[in-house]
Design a protein around this motif. Sequence first.
Motif, PDB file in Angstrom:
ATOM      1  N   ILE A  34       0.819  -1.215   0.000  1.00 43.41           N
ATOM      2  CA  ILE A  34       0.000   0.000   0.000  1.00 43.41           C
ATOM      3  C   ILE A  34       0.856   1.269   0.000  1.00 43.41           C
ATOM      4  CG2 ILE A  34      -2.054  -1.031   1.062  1.00 43.41           C
ATOM      5  CD1 ILE A  34      -1.124   0.068   3.769  1.00 43.41           C
ATOM      6  N   GLY A  35       0.228   2.338  -0.351  1.00 44.04           N
ATOM      7  CA  GLY A  35       0.896   3.632  -0.425  1.00 44.04           C
ATOM      8  C   GLY A  35       0.045   4.541  -1.280  1.00 44.04           C
ATOM      9  N   GLN A  36       0.229   5.819  -1.099  1.00 44.43           N
ATOM     10  CA  GLN A  36      -0.605   6.745  -1.868  1.00 44.43           C
ATOM     11  C   GLN A  36      -0.140   6.790  -3.336  1.00 44.43           C
ATOM     12  OE1 GLN A  36      -0.061  10.857  -0.924  1.00 44.43           O
ATOM     13  NE2 GLN A  36       1.966  10.495  -0.080  1.00 44.43           N
ATOM     14  N   ASN A  37      -0.887   7.507  -4.159  1.00 41.22           N
ATOM     15  CA  ASN A  37      -0.500   7.648  -5.572  1.00 41.22           C
ATOM     16  C   ASN A  37       0.889   8.260  -5.671  1.00 41.22           C
ATOM     17  OD1 ASN A  37      -2.842   6.681  -6.662  1.00 41.22           O
ATOM     18  ND2 ASN A  37      -3.826   8.677  -6.792  1.00 41.22           N
ATOM     19  N   GLY A  38       1.708   7.713  -6.540  1.00 40.21           N
ATOM     20  CA  GLY A  38       3.042   8.270  -6.751  1.00 40.21           C
ATOM     21  C   GLY A  38       4.043   7.898  -5.675  1.00 40.21           C
ATOM     22  N   SER A  39       3.691   6.949  -4.825  1.00 41.75           N
ATOM     23  CA  SER A  39       4.609   6.574  -3.738  1.00 41.75           C
ATOM     24  C   SER A  39       5.666   5.569  -4.213  1.00 41.75           C
ATOM     25  CB  SER A  39       3.819   5.996  -2.560  1.00 41.75           C
ATOM     26  OG  SER A  39       3.055   4.899  -3.002  1.00 41.75           O
ATOM     27  N   GLY A  40       5.434   4.945  -5.369  1.00 43.09           N
ATOM     28  CA  GLY A  40       6.438   4.024  -5.913  1.00 43.09           C
ATOM     29  C   GLY A  40       5.972   2.576  -5.978  1.00 43.09           C
ATOM     30  N   LYS A  41       4.687   2.337  -5.826  1.00 45.26           N
ATOM     31  CA  LYS A  41       4.185   0.951  -5.845  1.00 45.26           C
ATOM     32  C   LYS A  41       4.399   0.307  -7.222  1.00 45.26           C
ATOM     33  CE  LYS A  41      -0.117   1.773  -4.618  1.00 45.26           C
ATOM     34  NZ  LYS A  41      -0.132   3.230  -4.523  1.00 45.26           N
ATOM     35  N   ASP A 201       6.203   4.897   0.920  1.00 50.83           N
ATOM     36  CA  ASP A 201       5.899   6.320   0.825  1.00 50.83           C
ATOM     37  C   ASP A 201       7.128   7.044   0.265  1.00 50.83           C
ATOM     38  OD1 ASP A 201       4.270   8.540   1.154  1.00 50.83           O
ATOM     39  OD2 ASP A 201       5.054   8.987   3.139  1.00 50.83           O
ATOM     40  N   TYR A 202       6.919   7.835  -0.746  1.00 48.81           N
ATOM     41  CA  TYR A 202       8.019   8.559  -1.405  1.00 48.81           C
ATOM     42  C   TYR A 202       9.206   7.634  -1.731  1.00 48.81           C
ATOM     43  CZ  TYR A 202       5.511  12.791  -0.209  1.00 48.81           C
ATOM     44  OH  TYR A 202       4.540  13.761  -0.097  1.00 48.81           O
ATOM     45  N   GLY A 203       8.914   6.462  -2.233  1.00 51.54           N
ATOM     46  CA  GLY A 203       9.959   5.538  -2.663  1.00 51.54           C
ATOM     47  C   GLY A 203      10.704   4.847  -1.543  1.00 51.54           C
ATOM     48  N   LYS A 204      10.181   4.949  -0.311  1.00 49.10           N
ATOM     49  CA  LYS A 204      10.842   4.272   0.809  1.00 49.10           C
ATOM     50  C   LYS A 204       9.840   3.419   1.578  1.00 49.10           C
ATOM     51  CE  LYS A 204      14.659   7.329   1.573  1.00 49.10           C
ATOM     52  NZ  LYS A 204      15.247   8.400   2.339  1.00 49.10           N
ATOM     53  N   ILE A 205      10.309   2.276   2.034  1.00 49.96           N
ATOM     54  CA  ILE A 205       9.419   1.404   2.803  1.00 49.96           C
ATOM     55  C   ILE A 205       9.259   2.002   4.213  1.00 49.96           C
ATOM     56  CG2 ILE A 205       9.112  -0.921   3.781  1.00 49.96           C
ATOM     57  CD1 ILE A 205       8.872  -0.821   0.698  1.00 49.96           C
ATOM     58  N   GLN A 206       8.016   2.262   4.592  1.00 53.44           N
ATOM     59  CA  GLN A 206       7.742   2.847   5.908  1.00 53.44           C
ATOM     60  C   GLN A 206       7.416   1.770   6.929  1.00 53.44           C
ATOM     61  OE1 GLN A 206       8.254   5.797   6.721  1.00 53.44           O
ATOM     62  NE2 GLN A 206       7.906   7.177   5.019  1.00 53.44           N
ATOM     63  N   LEU A 207       6.888   0.689   6.440  1.00 55.73           N
ATOM     64  CA  LEU A 207       6.426  -0.327   7.387  1.00 55.73           C
ATOM     65  C   LEU A 207       6.300  -1.675   6.694  1.00 55.73           C
ATOM     66  CD1 LEU A 207       3.449   0.359   9.700  1.00 55.73           C
ATOM     67  CD2 LEU A 207       3.254  -1.553   8.152  1.00 55.73           C
ATOM     68  N   GLN A 208       6.700  -2.728   7.399  1.00 60.00           N
ATOM     69  CA  GLN A 208       6.466  -4.070   6.881  1.00 60.00           C
ATOM     70  C   GLN A 208       6.175  -4.980   8.057  1.00 60.00           C
ATOM     71  OE1 GLN A 208       9.640  -6.146   4.835  1.00 60.00           O
ATOM     72  NE2 GLN A 208       8.264  -7.819   4.339  1.00 60.00           N
ATOM     73  N   GLN A 209       4.945  -5.353   8.216  1.00 60.94           N
ATOM     74  CA  GLN A 209       4.562  -6.181   9.370  1.00 60.94           C
ATOM     75  C   GLN A 209       3.384  -7.078   9.025  1.00 60.94           C
ATOM     76  OE1 GLN A 209       4.205  -3.804  12.949  1.00 60.94           O
ATOM     77  NE2 GLN A 209       6.422  -3.819  13.097  1.00 60.94           N
ATOM     78  N   ASP A 275      -6.155   4.659   8.032  1.00 61.76           N
ATOM     79  CA  ASP A 275      -5.650   5.576   9.075  1.00 61.76           C
ATOM     80  C   ASP A 275      -4.122   5.572   9.061  1.00 61.76           C
ATOM     81  OD1 ASP A 275      -8.173   6.229  10.106  1.00 61.76           O
ATOM     82  OD2 ASP A 275      -8.194   4.453  11.404  1.00 61.76           O
ATOM     83  N   MET A 276      -3.567   4.375   8.960  1.00 55.93           N
ATOM     84  CA  MET A 276      -2.104   4.262   9.028  1.00 55.93           C
ATOM     85  C   MET A 276      -1.445   4.941   7.836  1.00 55.93           C
ATOM     86  SD  MET A 276      -1.773   0.452  10.541  1.00 55.93           S
ATOM     87  CE  MET A 276      -0.078   0.548  10.961  1.00 55.93           C
ATOM     88  N   MET A 277      -2.036   4.711   6.650  1.00 53.04           N
ATOM     89  CA  MET A 277      -1.482   5.361   5.449  1.00 53.04           C
ATOM     90  C   MET A 277      -1.550   6.871   5.585  1.00 53.04           C
ATOM     91  SD  MET A 277      -2.996   3.156   2.276  1.00 53.04           S
ATOM     92  CE  MET A 277      -2.751   4.395   1.030  1.00 53.04           C
ATOM     93  N   TYR A 278      -2.675   7.335   6.089  1.00 48.04           N
ATOM     94  CA  TYR A 278      -2.902   8.774   6.213  1.00 48.04           C
ATOM     95  C   TYR A 278      -1.938   9.403   7.229  1.00 48.04           C
ATOM     96  CZ  TYR A 278      -5.451  13.046   7.552  1.00 48.04           C
ATOM     97  OH  TYR A 278      -5.786  14.338   7.844  1.00 48.04           O
ATOM     98  N   LEU A 279      -1.787   8.736   8.358  1.00 51.36           N
ATOM     99  CA  LEU A 279      -0.964   9.318   9.424  1.00 51.36           C
ATOM    100  C   LEU A 279       0.540   9.158   9.176  1.00 51.36           C
ATOM    101  CD1 LEU A 279      -3.234   8.245  12.380  1.00 51.36           C
ATOM    102  CD2 LEU A 279      -2.726  10.595  11.709  1.00 51.36           C
ATOM    103  N   MET A 280       0.903   8.129   8.432  1.00 52.03           N
ATOM    104  CA  MET A 280       2.345   7.930   8.206  1.00 52.03           C
ATOM    105  C   MET A 280       2.836   8.618   6.934  1.00 52.03           C
ATOM    106  SD  MET A 280       2.928   4.044   9.385  1.00 52.03           S
ATOM    107  CE  MET A 280       4.687   4.117   9.603  1.00 52.03           C
ATOM    108  N   LYS A 281       1.941   9.295   6.254  1.00 50.56           N
ATOM    109  CA  LYS A 281       2.323   9.963   5.005  1.00 50.56           C
ATOM    110  C   LYS A 281       3.447  10.972   5.258  1.00 50.56           C
ATOM    111  CE  LYS A 281       0.400  12.873   1.384  1.00 50.56           C
ATOM    112  NZ  LYS A 281       1.121  14.087   1.622  1.00 50.56           N
TER     113      LYS A 281
END
Lengths: 285, 210
Positions: A34-41, A201-209, A275-281
């Motif tokens: 997951i990630g917002q548009n343009g995050s690098g998915k 997010d922005y081409g970097k992994i923020q979370l993997q769990q 929520d997590m995507m929104y808050l960790m953006k």
Amino acid sequence: MNAIEVRDVTKQLSHFTIQGLNFSIPKGYVTGFIGQNGSGKTTTIQLIMDVLRPNKGEIKLFDAPNRDVETKQRIGFVYDELYMYQHVTINQMRSFIKPLYDTWDDNLFNYYRREFNLPTRQKIKEFSKGMKMKTSLLFALAHDPELLIMDEPTAGLDPVFRRELIDLFHELMEDEKRTIFFSTHITSDLDRLADYIVLIDYGKIQLQQSMTELEENYHLVKGTKEQLSAIDKEAFLGVRVTNQGFSGLYQGDTQSLLLLQTDQPMVIEKPSLEDMMYLMKGKKR
Amino acid sequence: MIKAMQFVIGMHGKSFSLLLMGTLLTFVLSLYVDMSWGFVVLILHYFLFMDILDKQNNNNIQTFVFSLPITRTMYVVANYLFFVLYTACFVFVLLGVYALVKAIIPSINSVANMGATTIVLGLSVLLIFCFLFPIYHLYTGSGKKSRAFVAIGIIPIYMFSFYGDPVAGYVYQTFTTGQIRLFVFIIVSFIGCAISFGIAREFVEKKNGV
């Protein structure tokens, strides 16, 4: 063994850069990307699929380089659009894709074609968006792949077929030999299906769990601005402040928050993936 | 390699069967009407190659192809082999049809040096492909640039077909009137093809398939 291993991958495109990408996808599970548009998915998926080649780093699928033909035999792929010739029928398309796969199964092809209700005589260019996505899935599944990599497979599908597709993925996972890695914006699909989550997010992994870890370790905390001032903001993985108060993503034991001397208790809930995507953006880690 | 060939034949086979049919019709027509069939054949191939490569670009076929269990080099080799095969078919089918038509209707116009002419035209068709294939792979996703190169490419074809020396007629015919010139043309064509293959392989190996 991991199905996918991405190690220190850097890719520079004219409009976007992925830097030092590191993550692994466990075999036998469903992982949501997951990630917002343009995050690098999409870029990441294309790197895994060898459509894009990294400037640095390595990508392995089943412990072998992702360029290996033998490795690619084990993968089924679905992109956000149907990248195939559109002026042919699916049977014509089958005739030239089939020879490339040792494990191609015509019975499976016909089974899914009937399941997806796809016509054999109509040209692909005349298909609706949903039908094109089904066509993509049909070709991805017809060689019984061990690893299914999909970029937004549920985008543009009607809710009924989306649910049916999720059910199909559940069925595919029944033998526990398969691995599914897919990106999506529709986080409710992941709630139903995913065992693991990778957030980019922005081409970097923020979370993997794993979903279990996420449920246990992450909390959505809501409160007033005064309550927020009493807490160290750095304790949150991400905070959004509005006129009404704040909401923040908190990792770990929430006992310390409950012990804070404030006029009214803060609300602590289970965060949704959205929520997590929104808050960790934009959060730097 | 056989799998890769099957794949490429599947991809291009239908379009090229139609192309060969079009060529044959043009040729047979030229036996009744005195026309510069060589020029028509070259232009026909030029635009149809462009159309085929455009279709690949528009449908993002490279993204699809690079995801399949086929190496990029294998894909390029299969394409070049396919076009060499097509050229061979072009030469043999044209010669066969000419012999057949001549046998059935002996009164039709004769083509001077038919064997050499067909070989030169066949190799010219192969050279058109060798010119276009690397360009399209270099400039995928940037239609204007590839189109500009492709537009420039039409000039030599035009010259090749029209501005011949006054004795031999069209330029391509100069290669059909002497054994040494024909031999040189064949050698130069295969060298051109090998250079084109090397360049295309390099481009495709490095390219991003979007």
